[in-house]
Design a protein around this motif. Structure first.
Motif, PDB file in Angstrom:
ATOM      1  N   VAL A   5       0.892  -1.206   0.098  1.00 29.78           N
ATOM      2  CA  VAL A   5      -0.020  -0.095   0.152  1.00 29.78           C
ATOM      3  C   VAL A   5       0.890   1.145  -0.017  1.00 29.78           C
ATOM      4  CG1 VAL A   5      -1.870  -1.046   1.281  1.00 29.78           C
ATOM      5  CG2 VAL A   5      -0.279   0.098   2.573  1.00 29.78           C
ATOM      6  N   ASP A   6       0.375   2.429  -0.671  1.00 35.14           N
ATOM      7  CA  ASP A   6       0.963   3.489  -0.663  1.00 35.14           C
ATOM      8  C   ASP A   6       0.513   4.494   0.147  1.00 35.14           C
ATOM      9  OD1 ASP A   6      -0.680   4.502  -2.179  1.00 35.14           O
ATOM     10  OD2 ASP A   6       0.520   4.396  -4.207  1.00 35.14           O
ATOM     11  N   ALA A   7       1.221   5.928   0.581  1.00 37.23           N
ATOM     12  CA  ALA A   7       0.672   6.792   1.403  1.00 37.23           C
ATOM     13  C   ALA A   7      -0.322   7.419   0.710  1.00 37.23           C
ATOM     14  CB  ALA A   7       1.814   7.847   1.613  1.00 37.23           C
ATOM     15  N   ALA A   8      -0.461   7.303  -0.807  1.00 36.82           N
ATOM     16  CA  ALA A   8      -1.744   8.095  -1.363  1.00 36.82           C
ATOM     17  C   ALA A   8      -2.985   7.573  -0.881  1.00 36.82           C
ATOM     18  CB  ALA A   8      -1.562   7.962  -2.771  1.00 36.82           C
ATOM     19  N   ARG A   9      -2.969   6.210  -0.464  1.00 39.97           N
ATOM     20  CA  ARG A   9      -4.421   5.627   0.028  1.00 39.97           C
ATOM     21  C   ARG A   9      -4.891   6.406   1.185  1.00 39.97           C
ATOM     22  NH1 ARG A   9      -7.156   0.729  -0.566  1.00 39.97           N
ATOM     23  NH2 ARG A   9      -5.607   0.154  -2.080  1.00 39.97           N
ATOM     24  N   PHE A  10      -4.010   6.949   2.059  1.00 43.13           N
ATOM     25  CA  PHE A  10      -4.456   7.662   3.076  1.00 43.13           C
ATOM     26  C   PHE A  10      -4.339   9.029   3.242  1.00 43.13           C
ATOM     27  CE2 PHE A  10      -2.254   3.317   3.783  1.00 43.13           C
ATOM     28  CZ  PHE A  10      -3.173   2.862   4.691  1.00 43.13           C
ATOM     29  N   ALA A  11      -4.271   9.601   2.097  1.00 40.11           N
ATOM     30  CA  ALA A  11      -4.013  10.944   1.680  1.00 40.11           C
ATOM     31  C   ALA A  11      -5.222  11.858   2.535  1.00 40.11           C
ATOM     32  CB  ALA A  11      -3.867  11.419   0.427  1.00 40.11           C
ATOM     33  N   SER A  12      -6.370  11.176   2.432  1.00 37.70           N
ATOM     34  CA  SER A  12      -7.824  12.019   3.107  1.00 37.70           C
ATOM     35  C   SER A  12      -7.642  12.110   4.523  1.00 37.70           C
ATOM     36  CB  SER A  12      -8.907  11.214   2.647  1.00 37.70           C
ATOM     37  OG  SER A  12      -9.091   9.977   3.243  1.00 37.70           O
ATOM     38  N   LEU A  13      -6.850  11.512   5.254  1.00 36.35           N
ATOM     39  CA  LEU A  13      -6.903  11.498   6.517  1.00 36.35           C
ATOM     40  C   LEU A  13      -5.981  12.871   7.031  1.00 36.35           C
ATOM     41  CD1 LEU A  13      -5.950   7.835   7.557  1.00 36.35           C
ATOM     42  CD2 LEU A  13      -8.064   8.783   7.657  1.00 36.35           C
ATOM     43  N   ASP A  14      -6.509  13.377   7.922  1.00 37.97           N
ATOM     44  CA  ASP A  14      -5.885  14.638   8.751  1.00 37.97           C
ATOM     45  C   ASP A  14      -5.304  14.092  10.052  1.00 37.97           C
ATOM     46  OD1 ASP A  14      -4.978  17.148   9.846  1.00 37.97           O
ATOM     47  OD2 ASP A  14      -6.928  17.548  10.575  1.00 37.97           O
ATOM     48  N   GLU A  15      -4.110  13.556   9.782  1.00 39.89           N
ATOM     49  CA  GLU A  15      -3.287  12.858  10.754  1.00 39.89           C
ATOM     50  C   GLU A  15      -3.134  13.706  12.055  1.00 39.89           C
ATOM     51  OE1 GLU A  15       0.603  10.970   9.732  1.00 39.89           O
ATOM     52  OE2 GLU A  15      -0.107  11.438   7.498  1.00 39.89           O
ATOM     53  N   GLU A  16      -2.915  15.069  12.134  1.00 46.20           N
ATOM     54  CA  GLU A  16      -2.802  16.042  13.279  1.00 46.20           C
ATOM     55  C   GLU A  16      -3.881  15.746  13.982  1.00 46.20           C
ATOM     56  OE1 GLU A  16      -0.259  17.663  14.200  1.00 46.20           O
ATOM     57  OE2 GLU A  16       0.707  16.679  12.843  1.00 46.20           O
ATOM     58  N   SER A  17      -5.203  15.837  13.511  1.00 44.27           N
ATOM     59  CA  SER A  17      -6.688  15.801  14.345  1.00 44.27           C
ATOM     60  C   SER A  17      -6.583  14.378  15.164  1.00 44.27           C
ATOM     61  CB  SER A  17      -7.677  15.593  13.246  1.00 44.27           C
ATOM     62  OG  SER A  17      -7.973  14.663  12.498  1.00 44.27           O
ATOM     63  N   PHE A  18      -5.588  13.377  14.854  1.00 37.93           N
ATOM     64  CA  PHE A  18      -5.754  12.117  15.610  1.00 37.93           C
ATOM     65  C   PHE A  18      -4.748  12.021  16.891  1.00 37.93           C
ATOM     66  CE2 PHE A  18      -7.657  10.976  11.723  1.00 37.93           C
ATOM     67  CZ  PHE A  18      -8.944  10.549  12.026  1.00 37.93           C
ATOM     68  N   HIS A  19      -3.847  13.169  16.796  1.00 37.40           N
ATOM     69  CA  HIS A  19      -2.779  13.389  17.851  1.00 37.40           C
ATOM     70  C   HIS A  19      -3.084  12.830  19.172  1.00 37.40           C
ATOM     71  CE1 HIS A  19       1.387  14.110  18.343  1.00 37.40           C
ATOM     72  NE2 HIS A  19       1.048  14.861  19.774  1.00 37.40           N
ATOM     73  N   PRO A  20      -2.511  12.245  20.025  1.00 35.21           N
ATOM     74  CA  PRO A  20      -1.115  11.692  19.908  1.00 35.21           C
ATOM     75  C   PRO A  20      -1.104  10.272  19.193  1.00 35.21           C
ATOM     76  CG  PRO A  20      -2.081  11.043  22.114  1.00 35.21           C
ATOM     77  CD  PRO A  20      -2.877  11.934  21.291  1.00 35.21           C
TER      78      PRO A  20
END
Length: 182
Positions: free
Chosen positions: A112-127
């Motif tokens: 799998v590549d990172a493009a599959r997860f591009a829609s996720l706002d990683e910062e909103s899930f921190h930590p």
């Protein structure tokens, strides 16, 4: 020459549905010609020795046998001992400092590549955080998987469409490496 493998079954023995008793799984793997068969927990982890050497044919044979024996399809992944050890070795998080419930490995049937997860706002899930590896996603969820909002987002059909994926906590990932050592 034979080698050790692990079979990771997806979605069995959850909530009393899709029951696959581990003694039956061990027997089924033996009937497929595999040796040194053992299971771990009730969640569909089996290790075995096989002369085949082909993860995909081992997977396909096991899936056919499971459906024939139990009457329902079961997605499986089969991974070599060396692959499992590489996954543990490549962990981008400080596994030795974390509890097993805080770190998970989600194994995929294909890269799998990172493009599959591009829609996720990683910062909103921190930590909470994730990192991709070779056919694996490492998930750090400090409150555990059951409370992880990131795990829910990562499991959405828009993200996982077309993939077979199954997760294991870090304790199980490490145990499978130990069980497949020659």
């Amino acid at each position: 020459m034979s080698a050790m493998y692990a079979a990771l079954l997806r979605g069995i023995n959850v909530g009393g549905r899709r029951k696959v008793p581990m003694p039956d799984l061990r027997e089924l793997l033996g009937k497929l010609g595999h040796e040194d068969v053992a299971t771990y927990l009730q969640s569909g982890n089996a290790v075995f020795r096989s002369a085949s050497g082909d993860e995909e044919s081992l997977r396909a044979d096991l899936e056919r046998a499971l459906e024939s024996h139990f009457g329902f399809p079961v997605d499986c992944l089969v991974r070599s001992a060396s692959y499992l050890a590489d996954v543990v070795e490549a962990c981008p998080f400080p596994a030795a400092e974390l509890e097993g419930k805080q770190l998970h490995a989600t194994y995929f049937d294909q890269p799998v590549d990172a493009a599959r997860f591009a829609s996720l706002d990683e910062e909103s899930f921190h930590p909470e955080e994730y990192r991709l590896g070779d056919r694996v996603l490492y998930l750090y969820a400090p409150e555990g998987l059951g409370r992880s909002k990131l795990a829910v987002a990562l499991g959405r059909p828009a993200v996982t469409r077309g993939l077979v994926a199954t997760s294991r906590n870090w304790n199980t990932a490490v145990k499978l490496v130990e069980m497949t050592r020659d």
